[in-house]
Enzyme design. Structure first.
Site, PDB file in Angstrom:
ATOM      1  N   SER A 708       0.895  -1.206  -0.107  1.00 28.24           N
ATOM      2  CA  SER A 708       0.042   0.101  -0.007  1.00 28.24           C
ATOM      3  C   SER A 708       0.878   1.107   0.045  1.00 28.24           C
ATOM      4  O   SER A 708       1.424   1.452  -0.884  1.00 28.24           O
ATOM      5  CB  SER A 708      -0.872  -0.007   1.158  1.00 28.24           C
ATOM      6  OG  SER A 708      -1.861   1.044   0.849  1.00 28.24           O
ATOM      7  N   ASP A 783      -9.045  -4.683  -5.957  1.00 25.06           N
ATOM      8  CA  ASP A 783      -8.611  -3.793  -4.737  1.00 25.06           C
ATOM      9  C   ASP A 783      -9.554  -2.757  -4.375  1.00 25.06           C
ATOM     10  O   ASP A 783     -10.023  -1.775  -5.329  1.00 25.06           O
ATOM     11  CB  ASP A 783      -7.269  -3.172  -5.103  1.00 25.06           C
ATOM     12  CG  ASP A 783      -6.813  -2.438  -3.937  1.00 25.06           C
ATOM     13  OD1 ASP A 783      -7.418  -2.146  -3.032  1.00 25.06           O
ATOM     14  OD2 ASP A 783      -5.453  -2.305  -3.978  1.00 25.06           O
ATOM     15  N   HIS A 817      -7.425  -5.773  -1.420  1.00 25.49           N
ATOM     16  CA  HIS A 817      -6.223  -4.759  -0.866  1.00 25.49           C
ATOM     17  C   HIS A 817      -5.246  -5.735  -0.653  1.00 25.49           C
ATOM     18  O   HIS A 817      -3.828  -5.599  -0.606  1.00 25.49           O
ATOM     19  CB  HIS A 817      -6.649  -3.742   0.059  1.00 25.49           C
ATOM     20  CG  HIS A 817      -5.661  -2.889   0.020  1.00 25.49           C
ATOM     21  ND1 HIS A 817      -4.796  -1.875  -0.979  1.00 25.49           N
ATOM     22  CD2 HIS A 817      -4.869  -2.161   1.110  1.00 25.49           C
ATOM     23  CE1 HIS A 817      -4.113  -1.156  -0.271  1.00 25.49           C
ATOM     24  NE2 HIS A 817      -4.077  -1.128   0.741  1.00 25.49           N
TER      25      HIS A 817
END
Length: 856
Positions: A708, A783, A817
């Site tokens: 991330s 995601d 994610h």
């Protein structure tokens, strides 16, 4: 939108692929999925130890048996992506596998009683997919849900098999388990299952009778999709899974609409409450006489999630089912300022220690954190019978941030005076203050002056006082526990040597603190709760989790008087080969003197003096001052556990891993990102220098990675670090073009139009032509994290490829994610090891001038 397929066929196909993959050689690709080395597969396939849940009355221990990594077929179940939510139309609830497969009920053992002597397996449905338990306040019952047939499979004749979400209950005294509600629960909107104050009934949401089948998308559109901007400033974040057209609106209405009902635990009777609606929230008053309902209204939005749609808050008399009061009708909230809050009432809830008193907060600065005002928030009160105007009872200089009510009688000043710990957050300094406030409920005013309890930087781990422990009252309400004028504070106890959890007792009279216990020695132990019943010697008893580098976490009861422990669980080490991994917390400094820290892991059977290829894993964080930049977190005394797609698996491939390497970006919160790139490069250089100085790392074979914002950091480092500093990078689920998140990201407070140079300079996409160090990018195809759209990785890969860099892009089907499926996790680990072996471990043999390669 619904992703349609033939569920049975897809599940069988993927199961077949998984079966083949289980026989594949390490690194071998079967239908696109790779497998890591055997040592890693063994760790992945080892069943996890059960989770532990303890009843509120401390009489029962419930062991929650957990599933290992789900199959990709589980993730491939039908999905509706609506208004920011991901829902399964077959189960009418959140999409994705449920975590638990079975329960074992264990009575709380006596001091000298063998652990597990009276264990009882709870009978659950075959092929169970269970939620966690929800206990009644007295510990007599716990409820749980079971999800059936999420894939929507059919029988041999093609007829749909039953599917949905069921409600079950277990009676701990009789050990009887029964189904209360068939597969008709509606958990899509988050109402879930909630105990009523009588603790013998639960509030649920059901699928309305006669709802009909799911709306099908028209073959021909009825018209174009249109949105308007009317001149109102509306700095909306980059949300995902939003409504896109009128068909999505119809699907949203179909799956989110629920029928509230109260279900008897003992008889199974169901009483429906009101008419079907989309309930964003429902909460019974502590007395049980009223319900606070939050109901979603039209018009819907294609720009924000459904939690910001128009809503009405209403108070309903539960006995008569008549509307007592409309508290507020909130409009569509598309114009909330960046890092701000909505105007009007927010966060309405009941005052926990009163029969039926409503509380909420209102902004006094228009919701805009940049506005200059004396007070940002005020707290409002409205008591039953909910007539007249609400009363303002408290103003806060800064933004309200949490309110915890002390149990009744805490200060011995009568039932009409309630006491709360009220938090406020000062955005300018990133500062938290907590006040003890006494409220005269009948008079609607504060008694005396609020008293300051805590006052500290949110970045300062070393001075974190801990959090008050809570207890459940007989009506199920959770309040701060108070014993003889004291509250208990449970904290991580961060120190320069690592975390040392503690339990303090704080006086409510003068806030002086007494340390009851602190973790010491070569172990890691943390307090979970203080037991209501004293020990044989009359001392305080505490439920703890205890572990060492060689023994796994287990739950104990510790008597603080004599330090004796009674084991509640006796889990053994499932993977003894991991005990050879070495772990050490290290500290070092940046070239400007900023203190930094990390945890250094060395692989099993490491030979002292060997210089290994090094992998640095990090995540940037913004801090306001140097003193808190490198504060140590974690403990070297913990039991090493590795799971999922963890980068620590690289230890089993012969790498040294520098985990959680400090990556502070220090400065004024308004402008801290002006020097983001310069600071992360300095942090990375300091980390490498430390590892080399320790004699464990080969400076010519170093890689960096992150997830991330850590992936964003990784790409930036490869673009801006001196050539040769890193041999490769791994970036998972990142965002690389900040112009696609124009109204702020992470802690950035300025919009793109206020700080264009910062957004451009921080974007690795802008500097893609400088990324010549090989980079492996991995991203879930669906995601749903705000900002990290899959297109971010796709476009950076294209840019690197187009400018002659070396890169590989891996897009994982059905993954979000983070990565869940066994096939996906194995593939991520196999790709990572192959990439690092090629470009780092065997750097002298690898050519760094290869063409970019895209994943299939």
């Amino acid at each position: 939108m619904l992703r349609t397929f033939a569920p049975r066929t897809l599940a069988m196909t993927i199961a077949a692929v998984a079966s083949l993959a289980s026989h594949a050689q390490p690194g071998e690709s079967v239908s696109g999925y790779k497998t890591p080395p055997d040592a890693i597969r063994r760790v992945l396939d080892t069943p996890p130890t059960p989770a532990v849940s303890i009843s509120p009355d401390d009489r029962w221990i419930l062991l929650l048996e957990r599933r290992n990594l789900p199959a990709i077929a589980d993730l491939a179940a039908p999905m509706l992506r609506l208004g920011g939510s991901r829902l399964n139309p077959n189960t009418n609830g959140p999409h994705g596998p449920r975590p638990y497969t079975g329960f074992v009920l264990r009575p709380m053992p006596g001091e000298d009683e063998p652990v597990g002597l009276k264990d009882m397996r709870i009978e659950t449905p075959p092929d169970a997919a269970l939620s966690g338990p929800s206990w009644s306040a007295d510990g007599r019952y716990f409820t749980f849900t079971n999800t059936i047939n999420p894939a929507g499979e059919t029988d041999v004749g093609g007829r749909p098999l039953p599917s949905g979400t069921e409600l079950w209950v277990c009676d701990t005294e009789t050990r009887v388990v029964k189904r209360l509600v068939g597969p008709t629960l509606n958990t899509a909107a988050g109402v879930g299952v909630r105990w009523m104050p009588d603790q013998r009934t639960v509030l649920v949401s059901l699928i309305p009778e006669g709802r009909g089948s799911m709306p099908q998308r028209p073959a021909v559109p009825s018209g174009p999709v249109m949105q308007d901007a009317d001149g109102t400033v509306a700095p909306v974040r980059t949300y995902q899974d939003l409504l896109t057209d009128t068909h999505d609106e119809a699907l949203f209405d179909w799956i989110m609409t629920g029928q509230l009902a109260v279900v008897s635990i003992e008889t199974g009777s169901i009483r429906k409450i009101g008419e079907p609606a989309i309930h964003a929230g429902v909460s019974p008053s502590p007395s049980g006489g009223y319900l606070l309902l939050s109901t979603v209204k039209r018009p819907y939005s294609y720009a924000v999630p459904w939690s910001l749609f128009p809503m009405t808050w209403e108070v309903l008399d539960l006995a008569s089912e008549k509307l007592v009061r409309t508290v507020v009708e909130m409009p569509l909230r598309e114009n909330i300022p960046t890092q701000g809050v909505q105007t009007g009432p927010r966060g309405a809830n009941w005052l926990d220690t009163q029969p039926a008193t409503l509380l909420w907060t209102e902004a006094l600065d228009g919701g805009d954190p940049r506005a200059k005002v004396d007070h940002r928030d005020r707290c409002m009160l409205l008591a039953a019978p909910f007539k007249g105007e609400p009363t303002e009872w408290l103003k806060l200089q800064h933004r309200a941030s949490g309110m915890s009510w002390l149990e009744p009688g805490a200060m011995q000043d009568g039932p009409a005076v309630a006491h709360a710990m009220v938090g406020e957050f000062e955005r300018e300094r990133r500062w938290m203050r907590t006040w003890l406030v006494s409220l005269d409920v009948d008079g609607g005013k504060v008694v005396g002056e609020p008293r300051l309890v805590f006052d500290r930087s949110i970045n300062d781990r070393y001075n974190d006082p801990g959090s008050p422990l809570s207890k459940r009252l007989s009506n199920g309400v959770s309040v701060v526990r108070v014993d003889d004028g004291f509250v208990y504070l449970d904290g991580d106890g961060a120190t320069p040597e690592g975390n040392r959890p503690f339990l303090d007792r704080m006086s409510l009279a003068d806030f002086s603190k007494e340390r009851l216990w602190r973790n010491e020695g070569d172990c890691y132990e943390g307090a979970i709760d203080v037991m209501a019943k004293k020990g044989p010697t009359g001392g305080i008893r505490v439920i703890t989790t205890h572990e060492t580098q060689t023994t796994p976490p287990n739950t104990f009861v510790m008597d603080l008087t004599n330090g004796s422990r009674t084991a509640l669980t006796t889990f053994t080490d499932p993977l003894p080969e991991l005990r050879k991994i070495k772990r050490e917390i290290i500290t070092y400094a940046r070239d400007d003197g900023a203190p930094l820290s990390a945890t250094m892991y060395l692989p099993p059977d490491y030979v002292e003096g060997t210089k290994l290829p090094l992998f640095i894993w990090a995540y940037p964080n913004e801090v306001s001052d140097t003193s808190t930049a490198g504060q140590v977190s974690g403990s070297q005394h913990r039991f090493t556990q590795i799971g999922g797609s963890s980068h620590l698996f690289l230890l089993l491939a012969g790498y040294a891993v520098m985990d959680n390497a400090s990556m502070p970006v220090i400065g004024d919160p308004e402008t801290v990102n002006d020097t983001f790139v310069k600071q992360i490069v300095a942090n990375a250089q300091a980390a490498i220098d430390k590892a080399v100085a320790m004699g464990v790392a080969d400076a010519s074979r170093v890689a960096v990675g992150g997830h991330s914002y850590g992936a964003f950091m990784t790409a930036n480092l490869l673009a801006h670090c001196p050539p040769g500093m890193f041999k490769a990078g791994i970036a998972r689920s990142g965002a690389y073009n900040r112009t696609l998140t124009p109204f702020g990201f992470q802690s950035e407070r300025r919009s793109f139009w206020e700080a264009q140079d910062v957004y451009m300079n921080m974007s690795p996409f802008t500097h893609a032509d400088k990324i010549k160090t090989p980079i492996l990018m991995i991203h879930g195809q669906i995601d749903n994290n705000s900002g990290t759209f899959p297109i971010q990785s796709e476009r950076l890969f294209q840019a690197i490829k187009g400018t002659g860099g070396t890169a590989r892009l891996v897009m994982l089907p059905y993954e979000s994610h983070g990565y869940m499926a066994r096939e996906s996790v194995m593939h991520v680990l196999a790709e990572s090891i192959e990439w690092l072996d090629r470009y780092v471990k065997n750097a002298s043999e690898a050519s760094t001038q290869g063409a970019s390669e895209g994943a299939n």
